[in-house]
Motif scaffolding. Sequence first.
Motif, PDB file in Angstrom:
ATOM      1  N   ILE A 259      46.074  38.772  28.552  1.00 16.35           N
ATOM      2  CA  ILE A 259      45.452  39.553  29.635  1.00 16.35           C
ATOM      3  C   ILE A 259      43.989  39.838  29.291  1.00 16.35           C
ATOM      4  N   LEU A 260      43.746  40.295  28.059  1.00 21.43           N
ATOM      5  CA  LEU A 260      42.368  40.638  27.665  1.00 21.43           C
ATOM      6  C   LEU A 260      41.488  39.392  27.585  1.00 21.43           C
ATOM      7  N   ALA A 261      42.049  38.277  27.141  1.00 22.25           N
ATOM      8  CA  ALA A 261      41.275  37.033  27.087  1.00 22.25           C
ATOM      9  C   ALA A 261      40.891  36.593  28.502  1.00 22.25           C
ATOM     10  N   ALA A 262      41.811  36.745  29.443  1.00 23.77           N
ATOM     11  CA  ALA A 262      41.544  36.360  30.837  1.00 23.77           C
ATOM     12  C   ALA A 262      40.500  37.277  31.464  1.00 23.77           C
ATOM     13  N   GLN A 263      40.555  38.558  31.118  1.00 23.85           N
ATOM     14  CA  GLN A 263      39.566  39.517  31.634  1.00 23.85           C
ATOM     15  C   GLN A 263      38.159  39.104  31.210  1.00 23.85           C
ATOM     16  N   LYS A 264      38.037  38.730  29.950  1.00 21.36           N
ATOM     17  CA  LYS A 264      36.747  38.327  29.397  1.00 21.36           C
ATOM     18  C   LYS A 264      36.290  37.001  30.019  1.00 21.36           C
ATOM     19  N   LEU A 265      37.195  36.064  30.137  1.00 16.49           N
ATOM     20  CA  LEU A 265      36.873  34.756  30.717  1.00 16.49           C
ATOM     21  C   LEU A 265      36.361  34.907  32.148  1.00 16.49           C
ATOM     22  N   LEU A 266      37.050  35.710  32.934  1.00 21.60           N
ATOM     23  CA  LEU A 266      36.665  35.894  34.338  1.00 21.60           C
ATOM     24  C   LEU A 266      35.291  36.554  34.448  1.00 21.60           C
ATOM     25  N   ALA A 267      35.086  37.582  33.636  1.00 22.49           N
ATOM     26  CA  ALA A 267      33.802  38.296  33.689  1.00 22.49           C
ATOM     27  C   ALA A 267      32.649  37.404  33.247  1.00 22.49           C
ATOM     28  N   SER A 268      32.890  36.594  32.217  1.00 16.85           N
ATOM     29  CA  SER A 268      31.789  35.818  31.627  1.00 16.85           C
ATOM     30  C   SER A 268      31.575  34.474  32.311  1.00 16.85           C
ATOM     31  N   THR A 269      32.517  34.036  33.137  1.00 13.25           N
ATOM     32  CA  THR A 269      32.319  32.749  33.822  1.00 13.25           C
ATOM     33  C   THR A 269      32.184  32.871  35.335  1.00 13.25           C
ATOM     34  N   ALA A 270      32.771  33.902  35.925  1.00 14.67           N
ATOM     35  CA  ALA A 270      32.700  34.045  37.388  1.00 14.67           C
ATOM     36  C   ALA A 270      31.837  35.227  37.804  1.00 14.67           C
ATOM     37  N   GLY A 271      31.492  36.094  36.825  1.00 17.04           N
ATOM     38  CA  GLY A 271      30.695  37.271  37.158  1.00 17.04           C
ATOM     39  C   GLY A 271      31.503  38.366  37.818  1.00 17.04           C
ATOM     40  N   VAL A 272      32.821  38.307  37.640  1.00 20.72           N
ATOM     41  CA  VAL A 272      33.695  39.301  38.270  1.00 20.72           C
ATOM     42  C   VAL A 272      34.377  40.114  37.168  1.00 20.72           C
ATOM     43  N   PHE A 273      34.077  41.412  37.133  1.00 25.01           N
ATOM     44  CA  PHE A 273      34.593  42.319  36.100  1.00 25.01           C
ATOM     45  C   PHE A 273      35.767  43.097  36.672  1.00 25.01           C
ATOM     46  N   VAL A 274      36.913  42.933  36.055  1.00 27.49           N
ATOM     47  CA  VAL A 274      38.129  43.579  36.556  1.00 27.49           C
ATOM     48  C   VAL A 274      38.793  44.377  35.442  1.00 27.49           C
ATOM     49  N   GLU A 275      39.645  45.318  35.815  1.00 27.49           N
ATOM     50  CA  GLU A 275      40.385  46.048  34.793  1.00 27.49           C
ATOM     51  C   GLU A 275      41.477  45.129  34.230  1.00 27.49           C
ATOM     52  N   PRO A 276      42.033  45.459  33.049  1.00 35.43           N
ATOM     53  CA  PRO A 276      42.989  44.545  32.418  1.00 35.43           C
ATOM     54  C   PRO A 276      44.141  44.116  33.334  1.00 35.43           C
ATOM     55  N   ALA A 277      44.792  45.056  34.019  1.00 32.53           N
ATOM     56  CA  ALA A 277      45.935  44.696  34.873  1.00 32.53           C
ATOM     57  C   ALA A 277      45.545  43.624  35.887  1.00 32.53           C
ATOM     58  N   SER A 278      44.327  43.698  36.358  1.00 34.34           N
ATOM     59  CA  SER A 278      43.869  42.804  37.412  1.00 34.34           C
ATOM     60  C   SER A 278      43.605  41.396  36.898  1.00 34.34           C
ATOM     61  N   ALA A 279      43.458  41.258  35.584  1.00 32.95           N
ATOM     62  CA  ALA A 279      43.193  39.936  35.005  1.00 32.95           C
ATOM     63  C   ALA A 279      44.473  39.140  34.813  1.00 32.95           C
ATOM     64  N   ILE A 280      45.615  39.772  35.039  1.00 32.52           N
ATOM     65  CA  ILE A 280      46.882  39.109  34.709  1.00 32.52           C
ATOM     66  C   ILE A 280      47.122  37.873  35.588  1.00 32.52           C
ATOM     67  N   GLY A 281      46.607  37.887  36.809  1.00 33.70           N
ATOM     68  CA  GLY A 281      46.774  36.716  37.679  1.00 33.70           C
ATOM     69  C   GLY A 281      45.995  35.515  37.153  1.00 33.70           C
ATOM     70  N   VAL A 282      44.852  35.786  36.539  1.00 32.06           N
ATOM     71  CA  VAL A 282      44.042  34.720  35.941  1.00 32.06           C
ATOM     72  C   VAL A 282      44.793  34.136  34.738  1.00 32.06           C
TER      73      VAL A 282
ATOM     74  N   VAL B 198      42.379  39.948  42.338  1.00 31.51           N
ATOM     75  CA  VAL B 198      42.063  40.840  41.221  1.00 31.51           C
ATOM     76  C   VAL B 198      41.917  42.229  41.832  1.00 31.51           C
ATOM     77  N   THR B 199      42.831  43.123  41.415  1.00 25.96           N
ATOM     78  CA  THR B 199      43.157  44.315  42.175  1.00 25.96           C
ATOM     79  C   THR B 199      42.249  45.521  41.956  1.00 25.96           C
ATOM     80  N   GLY B 200      41.647  45.633  40.758  1.00 26.41           N
ATOM     81  CA  GLY B 200      40.859  46.833  40.463  1.00 26.41           C
ATOM     82  C   GLY B 200      39.608  46.522  39.663  1.00 26.41           C
ATOM     83  N   HIS B 201      38.581  47.327  39.852  1.00 18.80           N
ATOM     84  CA  HIS B 201      37.283  47.087  39.205  1.00 18.80           C
ATOM     85  C   HIS B 201      37.319  47.346  37.694  1.00 18.80           C
ATOM     86  N   GLY B 202      36.548  46.561  36.953  1.00 20.13           N
ATOM     87  CA  GLY B 202      36.484  46.718  35.498  1.00 20.13           C
ATOM     88  C   GLY B 202      35.923  48.056  35.047  1.00 20.13           C
ATOM     89  N   LEU B 203      35.091  48.681  35.881  1.00 22.72           N
ATOM     90  CA  LEU B 203      34.491  49.966  35.487  1.00 22.72           C
ATOM     91  C   LEU B 203      35.512  51.110  35.478  1.00 22.72           C
TER      92      LEU B 203
END
Length: 362
Positions: free
Chosen positions: A272-295, A317-322
């Motif tokens: 989950i945490l690896a996907a969160q980082k991947l999404l933020a650093s490649t798509a520019g979309v920052f999500v909270e951990p739960a939201s990265a689970i689909g990725v 991706v259901t919720g904002h990373g902030l």
Amino acid sequence: MAHVWRGVMREFADRLGVTDASTVVTLGEGGTPLVPARVLSEMTGADVWIKFEGMNPTGSFKDRGMTVALSRAVEHGAKAVICASTGNTSASAAAYAAHAGITAAVLVPEGKIAMGKLSQAVIHGGQLIQIRGNFDDCLEIARELSENYPVHLVNSVNPDRIEGQKTAAYEVVSQLGDAPDFHFIPIGNAGNYTAYSRGFMEEAAAGTSTRVPRMFGFQAEGSAPIVRGEVVRNPETIATAIRIGNPASWELALDAREKTDGYFGAISDTAILAAQKLLASTAGVFVEPASAIGVAGLLERSAAGVIPAGSRVTITVTGHGLKDPQWALTQEDGSQVTPTIVDAAPRDVAEVLGLSPVGAPA
Ligand code: AN7
């Protein structure tokens, strides 16, 4: 003139059966971006898009259902609403109740909701109570109070919530011009999985899409009752939003999986945490951990050979990373990220950045 978005109840008034616009409680939710994910597409051979629900007014998809639930509560003369929450529902309920001028009581598991969400519930004036127990205990209490006291339940067991959340599926179809082949989504109470399934099925029935996507839902490994087929008494995951051991919409989700030829899977916190980082650093979309689970789920299913090349894939991706920013600053070994500090001198900064002066020999 540019179209100004009016919130899901007005934009989808015919679909949601809105008869009295005077009682609509809205903060302008919905109309969220569908962002192409180039790197995820390259990694999987699919055409991958991100439905960025963190762009809603309180930073999560809950606002789509809360506008309907609060509007109906006000229509029925309710002076107070109540919910149990892992965080996002409480933030949304508190904000929409504040806007409507009524009270929101929110029950959350002690010490287990993210700081951003807690701060939202507090600043919107919610009556926040921490329960010595988990989310499932909170929901049981909220249900009981709503049956015996004058408080209106706004958890997703309230069908108004699911109704409002369906609108995200309508938007995906309209943004892509058709439904995707696969839709990936986190599962906590399984309300949103149910809502998207219904929304996509409605679109296909209405002929606005040519297909219903296969609905792929994911739970965290330590909190995966639907995947395991039994209640989890003490669910554990760093993805606190989906730390739920006895999902309220369990039966509805099983039905939706059946009807959409769907799938339920479990994902580790590390993935989950690896996907969160991947999404933020490649798509520019920052999500909270739960939201990265689909990725993470897409990467896992793609590796399993289940996603044919060229498939069109959407991921909610259901919720904002902030909401829960601490994870962005935590590295894989558990240590904290510490940005480099230098003196206030251009040359020192250039050196750290690995830059040579323009015109200098390489
Ligand atoms: C970011 O706020 O249950 O499967 O109380 O906050 O419809 O429950 C939150 C759930 C996914 C799971 N992603 O959705 C609550 C709550 C985020 C969430 C889910 C939640 P459901």
